[in-house]
Design an enzyme around this catalytic site. Sequence first.
Site, PDB file in Angstrom:
ATOM      1  N   ASP A   1     -11.518  -5.076  37.794  1.00 36.68           N
ATOM      2  CA  ASP A   1     -10.449  -4.078  37.868  1.00 36.68           C
ATOM      3  C   ASP A   1      -9.149  -4.631  37.275  1.00 36.68           C
ATOM      4  OD1 ASP A   1      -9.420  -1.521  39.038  1.00 36.68           O
ATOM      5  OD2 ASP A   1      -8.160  -2.912  40.158  1.00 36.68           O
TER       6      ASP A   1
ATOM      7  N   GLU B   1     -12.437  -3.316  32.977  1.00 39.44           N
ATOM      8  CA  GLU B   1     -11.626  -2.115  33.150  1.00 39.44           C
ATOM      9  C   GLU B   1     -10.283  -2.403  32.494  1.00 39.44           C
ATOM     10  OE1 GLU B   1      -8.943   0.894  35.098  1.00 39.44           O
ATOM     11  OE2 GLU B   1      -8.891  -1.187  35.720  1.00 39.44           O
TER      12      GLU B   1
HETATM   13  C1  GLC Z   1      -7.636   0.445  38.360  1.00 39.97           C
HETATM   14  C2  GLC Z   1      -8.284   1.542  39.160  1.00 39.97           C
HETATM   15  C3  GLC Z   1      -7.234   2.448  39.696  1.00 39.97           C
HETATM   16  C4  GLC Z   1      -6.282   1.649  40.561  1.00 39.97           C
HETATM   17  C5  GLC Z   1      -5.736   0.442  39.809  1.00 39.97           C
HETATM   18  C6  GLC Z   1      -5.063  -0.530  40.727  1.00 39.97           C
HETATM   19  O1  GLC Z   1      -6.980   0.933  37.248  1.00 39.97           O
HETATM   20  O2  GLC Z   1      -9.226   2.228  38.374  1.00 39.97           O
HETATM   21  O3  GLC Z   1      -7.787   3.518  40.420  1.00 39.97           O
HETATM   22  O4  GLC Z   1      -5.220   2.449  40.982  1.00 39.97           O
HETATM   23  O5  GLC Z   1      -6.767  -0.277  39.173  1.00 39.97           O
HETATM   24  O6  GLC Z   1      -6.006  -1.222  41.487  1.00 39.97           O
END
Ligand code: GLC
Length: 609
Positions: A280, A322
Amino acid sequence: MCVTPPVAGPDLSPSPDIDHWYTAREALRRLYGDVPGHSFAAFMAEVARVLADASAARSRDLTARDIRRRNDADWFSRPGRPAYSAYVDKFAGTLKGCIARIPYLQDLNVGLFHPLPLLKPRDGDSDGGFAVADFGAVDPKLGTFDDLRDLAGALRRADIGLVLDVVCNHTAEEHAWAQGWLAGDPAYADFYITLDDEAEMAAWSAHLVDVFPATAPGSFTWVEGAGVEGAGVEGAGGWVWTTFNPYQWDLNYANPRVFLAMLDVLFTLANAGVDGFRLDSVAYLWKAKGTICRNLDGAHDIVTAFRALLTMLAPGSLLLAEAIEDVRHVVPFFGDPLRRQCDMAYNNTAMTALWAAVAEGDGAIFDAALTGAADKPEHGTWLNYARCHDDIIWGALGGIADATRQKRWTKFYAGGESFAEGLAFQANAGAAASVCGMAASLCGVADDAFGLDRLKLVYSVVYALDGVPMIYMGDEIAQTNDAAFAIGHEPDVRWLHRPAMDWRAAGQAQAEDGPQGEIFAHLRMLSEVLMALPGYDAAGPALPLPSRDGPVLAFARALPKGRLLCLANLSGENQTIRLIKPATDLFDGLRLAGATMLPPWQALWVHEI
Ligand code: GLC
C-alpha cells in the site's frame, strides 16, 4: 565438547538463493550502509536471523507449494482468471463467511482474491482498515488469525491465490510501535518522523502534494509529546509526518529497524499462507528534503530488498505495487529482470484513460495510455481494473491531458448532466477533483438505455488488456452506489462505492436472471473465451491500432497465430469497422470479413488469423 545445532533457515551456500541475498544486501547497503552509529554488518546479521526464523517456521504444505511455484512463475496470471477485490465485512461478514463464498468466486473463475485490509485497525475511523493498530492480529470483527490461515488454506485448495494489503507506509497512532516511540522506548526510537518547528515543516511541505486536500490537508500533524526528550513535558511536542489522515503516522524507513519490523510482518503473513502482498502507498516509503517524497530511489531499494528476501522465504510469492502515479513512475516499481521489485502493479493509467475515453466518446486518449503501459519489463504484469475501493484520480494522466480537460471528465461523471451518477471527491488547488462511484452508476445503469451495455463494454476492455483483470465487488452484478454512504462516513465520498454486497441480486445473477445475470454471464463468458483462445498465455502487449476511428476504442494483441483485436464503440450510433483480414467474432463464433457494423456501446473481440 559443545556442539552447536545446525541453524535451520535460508541456504546461503552457492545456489540461486545466494543471488537474492546479494541483491537484497546491495539494496540495503545503499539504504543503510552509512547510518551513523549503526553497524551494517550487525544489521545484515539481524536480517539473516529474521529470515532463518521464518524459514524454520514455514509449514510443509507451504514449502511443497514453494517448490511447485519455482517452476510456475506465472501462477497468478493464468488466462481468463480474474482477481476479485472486496471488503470482508461488505462481502461476507467475516473471514469464515469468505470461505463459504469460495464457490461464488469459482463461478467467476477467480484466480486471486484480494480482501481489503483485515488486520486489526484502530477503533473508530480507520480509513477502511488502512490504519492498522496491530499487524499481528486480525480485526476481531472479521475473525481470528486462525481464520485467516483457514481462509488461505481453503482458497489454496480451490486454486485461488490470497493477496493481502501490507500497509507498509504507516501505522495507526495506536499501534504499539507508535505508542512505544511516543513514550521514548529505545526499541522504537526513530520509528516515525517528527519536525519540531514550523519553519522546517514549511520547508518540507513546500514540495509535497496533499493526498486528501479536503478531508486531511497537509502532511504533518501536531502531536503532544512527539519528538520530545523525556516525554511528558507539558505543551511540548512536534509535527509528526502523516501523509494521509492525522491518525496514520508515516514510518521512518531511514531507520533500519523499521525495515526489519516490516520484513517480519511480511514473513509472518507469508507463513500464514498469504500468497501475495499489496504494498500500500509504496511510492511514499522514502522521504528526502526538497523532493516530492514520492517514487524516490530509496522506495525502490526497499521494495527490491523485500522482493529478494521474500523470494528466499517464499519463492513465487506475489508483490503488487499500489502506486497510483503517472505510468512513468509506476513502471520502475517492476524493477529490472535481475533486480526485480514488484511482480504486478495497478494499471491506473489504462483505468483512468478508459473512463476518460468513455466521457469523451473517443478512444484517442486510450491509445496514449496503452503506449505508456506497454513500456514495461516483460516480467511485470499489469492488474487491469475499472474500479476499486478508491476514487478515480485523473492526475495520473497529467502527461497526456491538461487540468482543463480533466475537469471536463469530473463534470461528466459528477456534474449530473450525463448518464453518469458519480460524485466528485477532492482536489488540490488548480487540479481536477477525483471521481467516486460504482462502475454501474458511472455507466448509467439505473436510467440510461445503454447503461448495461456500457458496463459490459468497460469490462470487455479490461479483460482484453495484457495482465490480470480485476473485478471490484458488486460490478459483476451491476451493483450501484451506496445511497446511504454518508451515514458515518461523510466527508469521505469514497464510501459511495463501498456498498454491502447484494446477495439477493447475486443469486439472480448466478441464475442468469435479469440485468445482473447479463453482466455476470458476460464476465464468465469473457473469462472462458480467454481460457480457450489458443496461445493466449503468450499474447503480446495491448497496442493501439493506427487505423482506429474516433469513437471506436481499439487495440490489438499479437498471438502466436494471428491477433486478438478488441473494438469498443464509445458512441450511441452504429459504427462501421473494416477488418483487414478474415476473423472470428470470439463472442459468438461467427466469421467476419471486411466491413462489420458495431452497434452503440458494444464491444467486440475478434481473432484475426
Ligand atoms: C491506499 C489505499 C487507500 C488509503 C491510502 C492510505 O492508497 O488504497 O484507500 O486511503 O492508501 O492508506
